[in-house]
Design an enzyme around this catalytic site. Sequence first.
Site, mmCIF file in Angstrom:
data_model
loop_
_atom_site.group_PDB
_atom_site.id
_atom_site.type_symbol
_atom_site.label_atom_id
_atom_site.label_comp_id
_atom_site.label_asym_id
_atom_site.label_seq_id
_atom_site.Cartn_x
_atom_site.Cartn_y
_atom_site.Cartn_z
ATOM 1 N N GLY A 33 24.179 -40.785 43.210
ATOM 2 C CA GLY A 33 23.685 -41.982 41.884
ATOM 3 C C GLY A 33 24.240 -43.100 42.354
ATOM 4 O O GLY A 33 25.231 -43.416 43.038
ATOM 5 N N ASP A 172 38.229 -49.332 31.424
ATOM 6 C CA ASP A 172 38.416 -50.126 30.462
ATOM 7 C C ASP A 172 39.917 -51.015 30.956
ATOM 8 O O ASP A 172 39.652 -52.341 30.714
ATOM 9 C CB ASP A 172 39.050 -48.832 28.901
ATOM 10 C CG ASP A 172 37.759 -48.525 28.868
ATOM 11 O OD1 ASP A 172 36.766 -49.351 28.905
ATOM 12 O OD2 ASP A 172 37.801 -47.171 28.402
ATOM 13 N N HIS A 199 36.594 -43.791 24.900
ATOM 14 C CA HIS A 199 35.534 -44.497 26.009
ATOM 15 C C HIS A 199 34.407 -44.631 25.066
ATOM 16 O O HIS A 199 33.246 -44.632 25.884
ATOM 17 C CB HIS A 199 35.868 -44.428 26.984
ATOM 18 C CG HIS A 199 34.568 -44.773 28.292
ATOM 19 N ND1 HIS A 199 35.486 -46.031 28.672
ATOM 20 C CD2 HIS A 199 33.352 -45.089 29.001
ATOM 21 C CE1 HIS A 199 33.723 -46.612 29.189
ATOM 22 N NE2 HIS A 199 33.589 -46.097 29.114
HETATM 23 P P1 NAD Z 1 22.508 -42.051 37.948
HETATM 24 O O1 NAD Z 1 21.165 -42.265 37.314
HETATM 25 O O2 NAD Z 1 22.587 -43.605 38.536
HETATM 26 O O3 NAD Z 1 23.339 -41.267 39.594
HETATM 27 C C1 NAD Z 1 23.654 -40.121 38.439
HETATM 28 C C2 NAD Z 1 23.205 -38.713 39.297
HETATM 29 O O4 NAD Z 1 23.110 -37.670 38.895
HETATM 30 C C3 NAD Z 1 21.866 -38.946 40.154
HETATM 31 O O5 NAD Z 1 21.599 -39.002 41.258
HETATM 32 C C4 NAD Z 1 21.491 -37.755 39.514
HETATM 33 O O6 NAD Z 1 20.339 -37.203 41.072
HETATM 34 C C5 NAD Z 1 22.985 -36.948 39.096
HETATM 35 N N1 NAD Z 1 22.494 -35.502 38.564
HETATM 36 C C6 NAD Z 1 21.961 -35.797 37.239
HETATM 37 N N2 NAD Z 1 21.874 -34.714 36.926
HETATM 38 C C7 NAD Z 1 23.018 -33.740 37.765
HETATM 39 C C8 NAD Z 1 23.350 -32.325 37.943
HETATM 40 N N3 NAD Z 1 22.657 -31.772 37.269
HETATM 41 N N4 NAD Z 1 23.832 -31.707 38.886
HETATM 42 C C9 NAD Z 1 24.419 -32.827 39.715
HETATM 43 N N5 NAD Z 1 24.191 -34.056 39.520
HETATM 44 C C10 NAD Z 1 22.876 -34.588 38.461
HETATM 45 O O7 NAD Z 1 23.468 -42.884 36.917
HETATM 46 P P2 NAD Z 1 25.064 -43.263 37.540
HETATM 47 O O8 NAD Z 1 25.175 -44.809 37.262
HETATM 48 O O9 NAD Z 1 26.195 -42.958 38.340
HETATM 49 O O10 NAD Z 1 25.700 -42.799 35.911
HETATM 50 C C11 NAD Z 1 26.024 -41.630 35.842
HETATM 51 C C12 NAD Z 1 26.651 -41.521 34.826
HETATM 52 O O11 NAD Z 1 28.005 -42.088 34.412
HETATM 53 C C13 NAD Z 1 26.264 -42.152 33.235
HETATM 54 O O12 NAD Z 1 26.678 -40.957 32.652
HETATM 55 C C14 NAD Z 1 26.816 -43.744 32.498
HETATM 56 O O13 NAD Z 1 26.751 -43.460 31.471
HETATM 57 C C15 NAD Z 1 28.654 -42.848 33.280
HETATM 58 N N6 NAD Z 1 29.264 -43.613 33.008
HETATM 59 C C16 NAD Z 1 30.508 -43.491 32.399
HETATM 60 C C17 NAD Z 1 31.580 -44.688 33.096
HETATM 61 C C18 NAD Z 1 33.268 -44.680 32.598
HETATM 62 O O14 NAD Z 1 33.712 -45.896 32.271
HETATM 63 N N7 NAD Z 1 33.486 -43.112 31.955
HETATM 64 C C19 NAD Z 1 31.452 -45.938 33.384
HETATM 65 C C20 NAD Z 1 30.045 -46.211 33.853
HETATM 66 C C21 NAD Z 1 28.730 -45.345 33.678
HETATM 67 C C1 LMR Z 2 30.647 -48.687 31.290
HETATM 68 O O1 LMR Z 2 31.510 -48.788 30.153
HETATM 69 O O2 LMR Z 2 30.725 -49.700 31.531
HETATM 70 C C2 LMR Z 2 30.318 -47.244 30.575
HETATM 71 O O3 LMR Z 2 30.563 -46.226 29.589
HETATM 72 C C3 LMR Z 2 28.582 -47.504 30.660
HETATM 73 C C4 LMR Z 2 27.860 -47.809 29.582
HETATM 74 O O4 LMR Z 2 27.617 -46.650 29.058
HETATM 75 O O5 LMR Z 2 28.440 -48.960 29.335
#
Ligand code: NAD
Ligand code: LMR
Length: 341
Positions: A33, A172, A199
Amino acid sequence: MFSRIARSAVSIARSFCSSSQSNTKVTVLGASGGIGQPLSLLLKKSPLVSQLSLYDVVHTLGVAADLSHIETRAQVTGYVGPEQLPQALKGSEVVVIPAGVPRKPGMTRDDLFGTNASIVATLADACARNCPEAMICLITNPVNSTVPIASEILRKHGVYNPKRVFGVTTLDIVRANTFVAELTGLNPAHVNVPVVGGHAGKTIIPVLSRCTPKVEFSVDTLTNLTRRIQDAGTEVVKAKAGAGSATLSMAYAGARFAVSLLDAMNGKEGVIECAFVRSEEGECTYFSTPLLLGRHGVERNLGLGKLSALETKLVAEALDELKASIKKGEGLCECANTLTK
Ligand code: NAD
Ligand code: LMR
């Protein structure tokens, strides 16, 4: 004492690459991803990683082949599809999970619950079966619910260790450090702002009164800065205009957290990071606070510490939302018996 430890932790975290080596298998779930790929790239650079296991439901073999040509010691292996998940996890000491869908403009993180909760539950179930002692670092949103979900799944398997399950909130802190540096002219690499709570929106509480080095702002600036840190994820979601949320800065933050954890697991002292963990530090059963990390995960929860009047008010205002998100995550696990059978 606290700020001395905090300063040494800053320098460890920012150097990002320890010079020592270790034999640790690290697995990334969701490795193909937007976060997974750059996160895996940064982990491939760490001498603390000997095996880098990449799992996703699509494209992982290509990502692994690509990364495997990089001239660092971690052996990279790709696994694709649920039947290969056990193999991806076996022997893992650290599992980082960015699997799941990101927000689009107009959505809250909680709107992702419907899709991401079951993804996290399935992956936590696989961790419980295949690497029950691994450190689990959850990036998938809504973190305020996905950490309770994973914890409950592990508990149902009888392998839950609250010192080893982390909601990654490092982005953050990274943002708070950057924005403070922008306002003050300080080098961002030398700024450290603890961020507590959770978060999502108002549950993100920057403790600017304990920023090192010490900074002074007017009430207006402090209010605007706090709001910008709380809304920074939305700022990126809006700017990406439908193409997802923060990926590159999250990969940086996720790798910073994972490398800090690996450093601590390998005996480095004084490593501190904030993360959303099971907590006895306040009214919520899960809460993010600065943690002293050690060989076995959380060595000591350093707690909330002294807060300003504004920060105390922000914590009080966040509690209802935080408790509801935790309850929602735990509630999902009422029906998790199906998963654990
Ligand atoms: P993305 O769609 O680019 O990538 C997600 C990946 O997960 C994809 O490659 C998809 O194939 C894979 N996936 C889906 N279902 C799956 C499964 N069952 N098993 C394994 N892989 C699976 O999304 P992204 O931009 O990489 O974001 C991923 C997550 O991280 C989102 O939920 C987003 O909100 C979160 N996020 C959290 C933070 C934080 O601060 N904690 C920051 C940014 C994004
Ligand atoms: C962030 O803080 O960037 C992540 O939690 C992704 C989002 O949905 O804001």
